[in-house]
Design a protein around this motif. Structure first.
Motif, PDB file in Angstrom:
ATOM      1  N   MET A   1      46.345  42.818  51.400  1.00  0.00           N
ATOM      2  CA  MET A   1      46.189  41.430  51.827  1.00  0.00           C
ATOM      3  C   MET A   1      46.775  40.523  50.751  1.00  0.00           C
ATOM      4  N   PRO A   2      47.023  39.259  51.080  1.00  0.00           N
ATOM      5  CA  PRO A   2      47.521  38.334  50.054  1.00  0.00           C
ATOM      6  C   PRO A   2      46.490  38.177  48.947  1.00  0.00           C
ATOM      7  N   GLY A   3      46.951  38.018  47.726  1.00  0.00           N
ATOM      8  CA  GLY A   3      46.017  37.839  46.627  1.00  0.00           C
ATOM      9  C   GLY A   3      46.699  37.559  45.314  1.00  0.00           C
ATOM     10  N   LEU A   4      45.891  37.588  44.268  1.00  0.00           N
ATOM     11  CA  LEU A   4      46.325  37.297  42.910  1.00  0.00           C
ATOM     12  C   LEU A   4      46.050  38.525  42.046  1.00  0.00           C
ATOM     13  N   VAL A   5      47.043  38.957  41.300  1.00  0.00           N
ATOM     14  CA  VAL A   5      46.867  40.086  40.384  1.00  0.00           C
ATOM     15  C   VAL A   5      46.159  39.534  39.144  1.00  0.00           C
ATOM     16  N   VAL A   6      44.905  39.925  38.939  1.00  0.00           N
ATOM     17  CA  VAL A   6      44.144  39.381  37.818  1.00  0.00           C
ATOM     18  C   VAL A   6      44.158  40.296  36.602  1.00  0.00           C
ATOM     19  N   LYS A   7      44.456  41.591  36.807  1.00  0.00           N
ATOM     20  CA  LYS A   7      44.500  42.517  35.675  1.00  0.00           C
ATOM     21  C   LYS A   7      45.406  43.693  36.023  1.00  0.00           C
ATOM     22  N   VAL A   8      46.277  44.064  35.083  1.00  0.00           N
ATOM     23  CA  VAL A   8      47.116  45.257  35.223  1.00  0.00           C
ATOM     24  C   VAL A   8      46.643  46.237  34.157  1.00  0.00           C
ATOM     25  N   MET A   9      46.266  47.452  34.590  1.00  0.00           N
ATOM     26  CA  MET A   9      45.656  48.410  33.679  1.00  0.00           C
ATOM     27  C   MET A   9      46.579  49.550  33.272  1.00  0.00           C
ATOM     28  N   VAL A  10      47.802  49.575  33.812  1.00  0.00           N
ATOM     29  CA  VAL A  10      48.767  50.626  33.473  1.00  0.00           C
ATOM     30  C   VAL A  10      50.132  49.994  33.213  1.00  0.00           C
ATOM     31  N   ALA A  11      51.053  50.795  32.724  1.00  0.00           N
ATOM     32  CA  ALA A  11      52.424  50.341  32.490  1.00  0.00           C
ATOM     33  C   ALA A  11      53.373  51.386  33.047  1.00  0.00           C
ATOM     34  N   GLU A  12      54.617  50.990  33.287  1.00  0.00           N
ATOM     35  CA  GLU A  12      55.621  51.952  33.737  1.00  0.00           C
ATOM     36  C   GLU A  12      55.709  53.080  32.720  1.00  0.00           C
ATOM     37  N   GLY A  13      55.771  54.308  33.230  1.00  0.00           N
ATOM     38  CA  GLY A  13      55.845  55.477  32.367  1.00  0.00           C
ATOM     39  C   GLY A  13      54.500  56.117  32.088  1.00  0.00           C
ATOM     40  N   ASP A  14      53.404  55.413  32.384  1.00  0.00           N
ATOM     41  CA  ASP A  14      52.068  55.974  32.159  1.00  0.00           C
ATOM     42  C   ASP A  14      51.780  57.107  33.130  1.00  0.00           C
ATOM     43  N   GLU A  15      51.088  58.135  32.631  1.00  0.00           N
ATOM     44  CA  GLU A  15      50.575  59.216  33.478  1.00  0.00           C
ATOM     45  C   GLU A  15      49.217  58.753  34.002  1.00  0.00           C
ATOM     46  N   VAL A  16      48.980  58.919  35.305  1.00  0.00           N
ATOM     47  CA  VAL A  16      47.705  58.510  35.893  1.00  0.00           C
ATOM     48  C   VAL A  16      47.085  59.669  36.664  1.00  0.00           C
ATOM     49  N   GLU A  17      45.779  59.620  36.808  1.00  0.00           N
ATOM     50  CA  GLU A  17      45.025  60.612  37.568  1.00  0.00           C
ATOM     51  C   GLU A  17      44.649  60.020  38.919  1.00  0.00           C
ATOM     52  N   ALA A  18      44.370  60.864  39.887  1.00  0.00           N
ATOM     53  CA  ALA A  18      43.925  60.409  41.204  1.00  0.00           C
ATOM     54  C   ALA A  18      42.661  59.563  41.042  1.00  0.00           C
ATOM     55  N   GLY A  19      42.658  58.392  41.658  1.00  0.00           N
ATOM     56  CA  GLY A  19      41.502  57.508  41.605  1.00  0.00           C
ATOM     57  C   GLY A  19      41.457  56.578  40.407  1.00  0.00           C
ATOM     58  N   GLN A  20      42.360  56.761  39.449  1.00  0.00           N
ATOM     59  CA  GLN A  20      42.394  55.888  38.267  1.00  0.00           C
ATOM     60  C   GLN A  20      42.812  54.488  38.676  1.00  0.00           C
ATOM     61  N   GLY A  21      42.153  53.476  38.116  1.00  0.00           N
ATOM     62  CA  GLY A  21      42.486  52.095  38.427  1.00  0.00           C
ATOM     63  C   GLY A  21      43.861  51.724  37.902  1.00  0.00           C
ATOM     64  N   LEU A  22      44.659  51.093  38.769  1.00  0.00           N
ATOM     65  CA  LEU A  22      45.998  50.647  38.390  1.00  0.00           C
ATOM     66  C   LEU A  22      46.003  49.158  38.069  1.00  0.00           C
ATOM     67  N   LEU A  23      45.337  48.392  38.940  1.00  0.00           N
ATOM     68  CA  LEU A  23      45.286  46.947  38.758  1.00  0.00           C
ATOM     69  C   LEU A  23      44.123  46.382  39.550  1.00  0.00           C
ATOM     70  N   VAL A  24      43.808  45.116  39.281  1.00  0.00           N
ATOM     71  CA  VAL A  24      42.752  44.424  40.010  1.00  0.00           C
ATOM     72  C   VAL A  24      43.405  43.285  40.781  1.00  0.00           C
ATOM     73  N   LEU A  25      43.150  43.274  42.087  1.00  0.00           N
ATOM     74  CA  LEU A  25      43.696  42.262  42.989  1.00  0.00           C
ATOM     75  C   LEU A  25      42.547  41.395  43.487  1.00  0.00           C
ATOM     76  N   GLU A  26      42.672  40.086  43.308  1.00  0.00           N
ATOM     77  CA  GLU A  26      41.653  39.161  43.807  1.00  0.00           C
ATOM     78  C   GLU A  26      42.125  38.594  45.132  1.00  0.00           C
ATOM     79  N   ALA A  27      41.299  38.793  46.152  1.00  0.00           N
ATOM     80  CA  ALA A  27      41.618  38.299  47.487  1.00  0.00           C
ATOM     81  C   ALA A  27      40.326  37.818  48.136  1.00  0.00           C
ATOM     82  N   MET A  28      40.366  36.677  48.749  1.00  0.00           N
ATOM     83  CA  MET A  28      39.202  36.093  49.415  1.00  0.00           C
ATOM     84  C   MET A  28      37.989  36.047  48.484  1.00  0.00           C
TER      85      MET A  28
END
Length: 85
Positions: free
Chosen positions: A23-50
């Motif tokens: 949905m439309p929203g505002l990216v309030v936090k980015v928790m990873v960077a390009e090149g990072d290794e991530v696990e299933a379910g790991q938070g990537l970013l926080v999106l504020e909507a409604m």
């Protein structure tokens, strides 16, 4: 939030997960960077909507190959938030 995960098979046979904004929203936090290794379910970013903050998780383990959003940036429904390979 399954609707924001789309898998695309490449000719090489590797799968990419394209995480898109549900949905439309505002990216309030980015928790990873390009090149990072991530696990299933790991938070990537926080999106504020409604007036609610939603943590967007990685659909599976892999490497963040694209992260076209930045903190404070606005996104529309369907915009790519991250690509994990």
């Amino acid at each position: 939030f399954d609707e924001y995960m789309q898998l695309a098979e490449e000719e090489s046979g590797s799968a990419e997960a394209h995480i898109t904004a549900p949905m439309p929203g505002l990216v309030v936090k980015v928790m990873v960077a390009e090149g990072d290794e991530v696990e299933a379910g790991q938070g990537l970013l926080v999106l504020e909507a409604m007036k609610m903050q939603n943590e967007i998780p990685a659909p599976g383990a892999g490497t963040v190959v694209s992260l076209p959003v930045r903190e404070g940036g606005k996104v529309m429904t369907g915009d790519t938030l991250a690509v994990i390979e």
